[in-house]
Design an enzyme around this catalytic site. Structure first.
Site, PDB file in Angstrom:
ATOM      1  N   GLN A   1      47.654  24.224   7.084  1.00 35.08           N
ATOM      2  CA  GLN A   1      46.980  24.011   8.361  1.00 35.08           C
ATOM      3  C   GLN A   1      45.678  24.786   8.448  1.00 35.08           C
ATOM      4  O   GLN A   1      44.887  24.571   9.361  1.00 35.08           O
ATOM      5  CB  GLN A   1      47.901  24.382   9.525  1.00 35.08           C
TER       6      GLN A   1
ATOM      7  N   CYS B   1      50.164  24.039  13.747  1.00 39.18           N
ATOM      8  CA  CYS B   1      51.487  24.030  13.107  1.00 39.18           C
ATOM      9  C   CYS B   1      52.382  22.943  13.687  1.00 39.18           C
ATOM     10  O   CYS B   1      53.170  22.338  12.982  1.00 39.18           O
ATOM     11  CB  CYS B   1      52.149  25.390  13.300  1.00 39.18           C
TER      12      CYS B   1
ATOM     13  N   HIS C   1      55.720  29.412  16.393  1.00 41.97           N
ATOM     14  CA  HIS C   1      55.316  28.693  15.187  1.00 41.97           C
ATOM     15  C   HIS C   1      56.283  27.548  14.909  1.00 41.97           C
ATOM     16  O   HIS C   1      57.483  27.655  15.181  1.00 41.97           O
ATOM     17  CB  HIS C   1      55.290  29.674  14.006  1.00 41.97           C
TER      18      HIS C   1
END
Ligand SMILES: *[C@@H]1O[C@H](CO)[C@@H](O)[C@H](O)[C@H]1NC(C)=O
Ligand SMILES: *[C@@H]1O[C@H](CO)[C@@H](O)[C@H](O)[C@H]1NC(C)=O
Length: 713
Positions: free
Chosen positions: A173, A179, A324
């Site tokens: 990324q 993410c 995340h």
């Protein structure tokens, strides 16, 4: 010595600026120069070297007192001033301490993230749960499974499950908080790839499409299901990452319309995601089930996570919120420690080839390491057969029509444009052929329905008449106007018991949701009447619209047009708004030589060509280029004799089963020109390819695109 600025290129994105000043002597500069030189080396080498230098440095007893000798004076003093140096020191100390622990479960390392400040590092995350998402999760999350069969759990825990080979290579990324799109795509990619042969290339879907199109915060963070919701409401049009390339930037225009190749043959059957129950045990059930397989998950990236190298990661510091997105792609046990195999989006240089093993609970002990199993979910994909039922009614209706090549069409039209009945795809009578449901599992070759398994311009079928091998079908086109004005003599029957509408839009909606309605007529009092039947003469008073059958009114294109640039036709005939329409019309106008124009405005021209420097795209009916020299689009039409792959490997003959046995034989693909060992594209791949005579099973070939190649008299 004067002030100097040295820039260390640590990767494409990040630069470490050092301000060098007041070096007393070259000798004093030497350690720093060594350090700098090591940074200019390839990444893997430079971090290792930097680390080694640093360890020597940190081991020095004087280090704590701030008086280290080895990297002495210049280097350490100067480096110490930068935020990067501080970050690096913190991480290096962590790595050193951690790796000295007894009973070490996982090994830490210095890597490209070790130099980053907290602010910089935060750009590799990007999970943002909004209140709306939280509410949605509360709504869809199911209660914990109440009956647990311990025997079954034990049986599942004894297995090793690993779906990595169904996923494309690890992605990165970069410095964009996206993410959430990577988490979403990997779970979706598994659903698309799970029935593919593991030795083939796997579909990789575009994260950038999700960043650009969903209206979320892009690099500023989001939640994975936003991608699925968007896809559901956009006919499941998803580009491959090969076509819609990752840029890692917010604010770009949504360009999904250009490419719809990623999910062809599949569709979202719901706008939300299926959340798995919230424990290690329940996630175990889901992951062990290869129909579900890969899950999109939310975790908290806590201290040390970014330094993971190998072993089974665990942390006692996950007391905060999730930040995340990652994927569970399997599970197993390593040196007696049970783990989840977790896919990250930080490139293959991070962790264990881009993956991390995170500790998993056993025997009903719910570890939920760093929240990993708390929000696990996967997309509802038609055909994924998860026992949750298939699409909604409105979704089913969408696939009654098709966009572009209509490869996604799943309707039940079983007649061609000229009214001929279609032959069953599973039958070889009257026409024998290779488009069987077995050879094209993604083509949905059901019964005798019109389909487009081979990248043709639209859906088609073999006909049951032996004199006509195949013909196009008239499939309603989703992308164009769904309503066609029916002219003059063609009218429809009144639909019994249907409501009259004062408003045309409400009539259209009513008609669209009524399967017996095929059109609308306006009566003399101005109201709208729903109509049924197709193209049978009936009474009508005013405007008559027909539902989604535009293509029956204009014959579809057949044969080839050649795209050419820097040439034009002279003498206009007429114009059309879409290329398809222009080509259809040109095909039927005897003297039309080609079409030229741009989206929204195309002109048909007479059959006279002349060179000129116009900048418009042009397509010609005749003068096609030499297909032994090049190919169009996916180049399935290429018939030349290139017989080596991009890496220079020699191609295996298509009629040979050695060294690789396969089904792409000339018998199975009679019209694909599988001659000798020439590069070909018989199966809708994006470029010609071949099996190789070496151990590499197959590879792409480099074949020129047919452009600017046609000769002009
Ligand atoms: C999360 O998303 C919401 C809504 O888009 C936004 O207002 C908020 O600032 C975001 N939070 C973070 C931490 O990015
Ligand atoms: C074609 O489809 C129609 C409508 O679904 C059906 O009634 C008919 O039996 C089908 N014909 C053949 C030959 O499959």
């Amino acid at each position: 010595m004067k002030l100097e600025v040295v820039v260390i290129e640590l990767d494409n994105r990040k630069r470490l600026l050092l301000f060098l000043n007041n070096f007393a002597s070259l000798k004093e500069m030497l350690p720093l120069l060594t350090l700098l030189a090591s940074c200019w080396l390839a990444q893997g080498v430079s971090y290792r070297k930097l680390y080694n230098d640093a360890v020597i440095h940190f081991k020095d007893p004087d280090f704590e007192a701030g008086k280290s000798k080895r990297l002495t004076s210049a280097a350490s003093n100067l480096l110490r001033d930068t935020a990067h140096y501080k970050a690096f020191k913190k991480n290096a100390v962590f790595v050193q301490k951690h790796n000295r622990e007894n009973n070490l479960k996982w090994v830490a390392t210095i890597n490209e993230f070790s130099l980053e400040t907290d602010e910089e590092f935060s750009h590799h995350l990007g999970l943002n749960m909004t209140r709306e998402i939280d509410e949605e999760i509360q709504r869809v999350k199911r209660r914990k499974r109440s009956i647990v069969d311990m025997e079954e759990i034990e049986e599942l825990e004894a297995r090793e499950v690993d779906y990595r080979s169904y996923l494309p290579p690890i992605k990165s990324q970069g410095g964009c908080g996206s993410c959430w799109t990577f988490g979403a795509m990997a779970a979706l990619e598994y659903q698309i790839n799970k029935d593919r042969p593991v030795d083939g290339e796997m579909v990789a879907l575009s994260e950038e499409q999700c960043v650009d199109c969903t209206g979320s915060n892009g690099c500023g963070g989001g939640w994975p299901t936003a991608c699925y919701t968007w896809g559901h409401y956009h006919y499941s049009h998803w580009a491959s990452s090969y076509n819609y390339v990752y840029e890692g930037r917010s604010g770009l225009e949504c360009r999904y319309d250009d490419y719809k190749d990623g999910m062809s043959g599949f569709k979202f059957s719901d706008s939300s995601a299926q959340y798995v129950y919230q424990s290690d045990e329940d996630v175990l059930y889901a992951v062990a089930d290869n129909r579900i397989g890969v899950l999109s998950c939310a975790i908290q990236v806590a201290d040390g996570f970014s330094s993971y190298s190998s072993g089974v990661y665990s942390s006692e510091n996950c007391n905060g919120g999730v930040n995340h997105a990652v994927n569970i792609v399997g599970y197993g046990t390593l040196n007696g420690v049970p783990y989840w195999k977790v896919r990250n989006s930080w490139g293959s240089g991070w962790g264990d080839g881009g993956y991390i093993n995170m500790e998993r609970g056993v025997n009903g002990n719910n570890l939920n390491m760093c929240h990993l199993t708390e929000f696990a979910h996967y997309p509802y994909i038609e055909g994924s057969d998860d026992g949750q039922g298939s699409g909604t009614e409105s979704e089913a209706m969408r696939f009654e029509c098709g966009d572009g090549g209509q490869a996604e069409y799943r309707g039940e039209v079983n007649q061609t444009t000229s009214g001929r009945t279609c032959q069953k795809w599973s039958s070889q009578e009257p026409h024998s052929h290779s488009y069987t449901p077995e050879s094209y599992p993604y083509g949905n070759l059901e019964k005798n329905y019109c389909r487009n398994p081979d990248g043709w311009t639209n859906a088609w079928c073999y006909t049951t008449e032996s004199s006509k091998r195949w013909e196009d079908c008239a499939i309603p086109d989703c992308s164009l106007e769904k309503w066609c004005s029916v002219s003059d003599q063609v009218f429809l029957d009144k639909l019994e018991n249907s409501t009259r509408h004062e408003d045309l839009n409400s009539a259209k909606t009513d008609c669209y949701t009524n399967e017996n309605c095929s059109g609308i007529s306006q009566l003399s009092d101005g109201s709208y009447q729903l109509m049924t039947g197709t193209l049978t003469p009936a009474e009508g008073d005013g405007l008559t619209l027909q539902k989604g059958v535009c293509k029956q009114l204009t014959p579809p294109p057949t044969g080839d047009y050649c795209k050419m640039e820097n040439v034009t036709l002279t003498s206009r005939m007429t114009s059309a708004s879409t290329l398809q329409e222009a080509m259809q019309l040109c095909r039927y106008l005897e003297h039309c030589g080609g079409v030229s124009g741009r989206e929204g405005s195309f002109t048909l021209f007479y059959n006279r060509m002349s060179s000129s420097d116009v900048d418009k795209d042009s397509w010609f009916k005749d003068d096609c280029p030499d297909l032994t020299k090049c190919g169009f689009g996916k180049q399935a039409d290429y018939r030349g004799n290139i017989s080596t792959t991009v890496s220079g490997r020699t191609c295996q003959r298509w009629d040979s089963q050695s060294p690789h046995s396969h089904t792409r034989t000339p018998e199975n693909y009679p019209s694909s020109g599988l001659d000798e060992n020439f590069c070909r594209n018989p199966d809708g791949w994006h470029t010609p390819w071949c099996y190789t005579v070496e151990s590499t099973r197959w590879e792409n070939c480099d074949v020129p695109q047919c452009e600017n190649t046609a000769s002009v008299e």
